[in-house]
Motif scaffolding. Sequence first.
Motif, mmCIF file in Angstrom:
data_model
loop_
_atom_site.group_PDB
_atom_site.id
_atom_site.type_symbol
_atom_site.label_atom_id
_atom_site.label_comp_id
_atom_site.label_asym_id
_atom_site.label_seq_id
_atom_site.Cartn_x
_atom_site.Cartn_y
_atom_site.Cartn_z
ATOM 1 N N PHE A 89 85.391 44.426 52.335
ATOM 2 C CA PHE A 89 86.506 44.063 51.421
ATOM 3 C C PHE A 89 87.288 44.208 51.882
ATOM 4 C CE2 PHE A 89 84.034 47.957 52.143
ATOM 5 C CZ PHE A 89 85.195 49.088 53.032
ATOM 6 N N GLU A 90 88.690 44.355 50.736
ATOM 7 C CA GLU A 90 89.854 44.741 50.995
ATOM 8 C C GLU A 90 90.517 46.031 50.259
ATOM 9 O OE1 GLU A 90 94.191 42.402 49.047
ATOM 10 O OE2 GLU A 90 92.217 41.079 48.915
ATOM 11 N N LEU A 144 84.318 50.175 44.529
ATOM 12 C CA LEU A 144 84.157 48.426 44.648
ATOM 13 C C LEU A 144 84.049 47.770 42.800
ATOM 14 C CD1 LEU A 144 83.445 46.678 46.990
ATOM 15 C CD2 LEU A 144 81.367 46.485 46.339
ATOM 16 N N GLU A 146 85.356 43.587 41.670
ATOM 17 C CA GLU A 146 85.446 41.932 42.089
ATOM 18 C C GLU A 146 86.792 41.179 41.207
ATOM 19 O OE1 GLU A 146 81.561 40.395 40.558
ATOM 20 O OE2 GLU A 146 80.529 40.825 42.123
ATOM 21 N N VAL A 166 89.182 49.452 46.685
ATOM 22 C CA VAL A 166 88.403 48.743 47.274
ATOM 23 C C VAL A 166 87.682 47.295 46.243
ATOM 24 C CG1 VAL A 166 88.169 49.982 49.837
ATOM 25 C CG2 VAL A 166 85.847 48.802 48.225
ATOM 26 N N ARG A 167 87.939 45.901 46.714
ATOM 27 C CA ARG A 167 88.441 44.744 46.101
ATOM 28 C C ARG A 167 86.920 43.813 46.992
ATOM 29 N NH1 ARG A 167 90.404 40.494 46.324
ATOM 30 N NH2 ARG A 167 89.479 39.157 44.836
ATOM 31 N N THR A 168 85.866 43.313 46.355
ATOM 32 C CA THR A 168 85.422 42.098 46.860
ATOM 33 C C THR A 168 85.082 40.713 46.179
ATOM 34 O OG1 THR A 168 84.103 41.641 48.331
ATOM 35 C CG2 THR A 168 83.469 43.053 46.458
#
Length: 211
Positions: A89-90, A144, A146, A166-168
């Motif tokens: 993730f970022e 998390l 998107e 965080v994002r993914t």
Amino acid sequence: MATFQDPLMVKYLVGLIISLAVLVLGLAVPLRFRNRGRGRALAALLIGAALAFVGAVVLQNVLRLVIKDFPAMREASASVGKEFPALTFEHVIDGRPGDLSDYEGQVVVLNLWATWCIPCIAEMPYFEALEDQYADRGVSILHLSEEPAEKIRTFLESKAIGVTHVRTEEQPTKVKRLPTTYVLDRQGVVRRAFAGVRSFDDFEKAVKAAL
């Protein structure tokens, strides 16, 4: 079987039982008083009709929730006892790359959410409280999403929400219900999975069990 141990599903089942009981009571009242005089019989008929109506409406609403939530609960419950899939993730705030393996040896509460999800936002204070109380015992909270990082940052700035976000672009699980929360033990194994909004007590009990 694990699905029926989910606190939310238990509440749904209790709701079904109560609504059915009210519905049956509404149907039974007129029969009980049908030979007690015209006035009593009419009053019993009206009361019974009102009870039956309330029971039917509540039953319909509970059934609608069960039909909507049960597939996600079953899918989430199926992950319990298994290692959570690899996930990269970022970090939303600074764009740093991250990996779920970075949290090896910690209890991780992984919350899947979105900025448009009102129940997700309602849960945020619970996770902040969890981190405040359990961070020094090796508990990490990860939110998390998107969604694009800029959209998440703008939302977080407007709400002054802490905790790690965080994002993914990956699809970490098959569960599409938001919010969905996984509690992972120190070995990365899912110990509890919650599809749908929950209470602070639900999350705290799961964290304590994973410590």
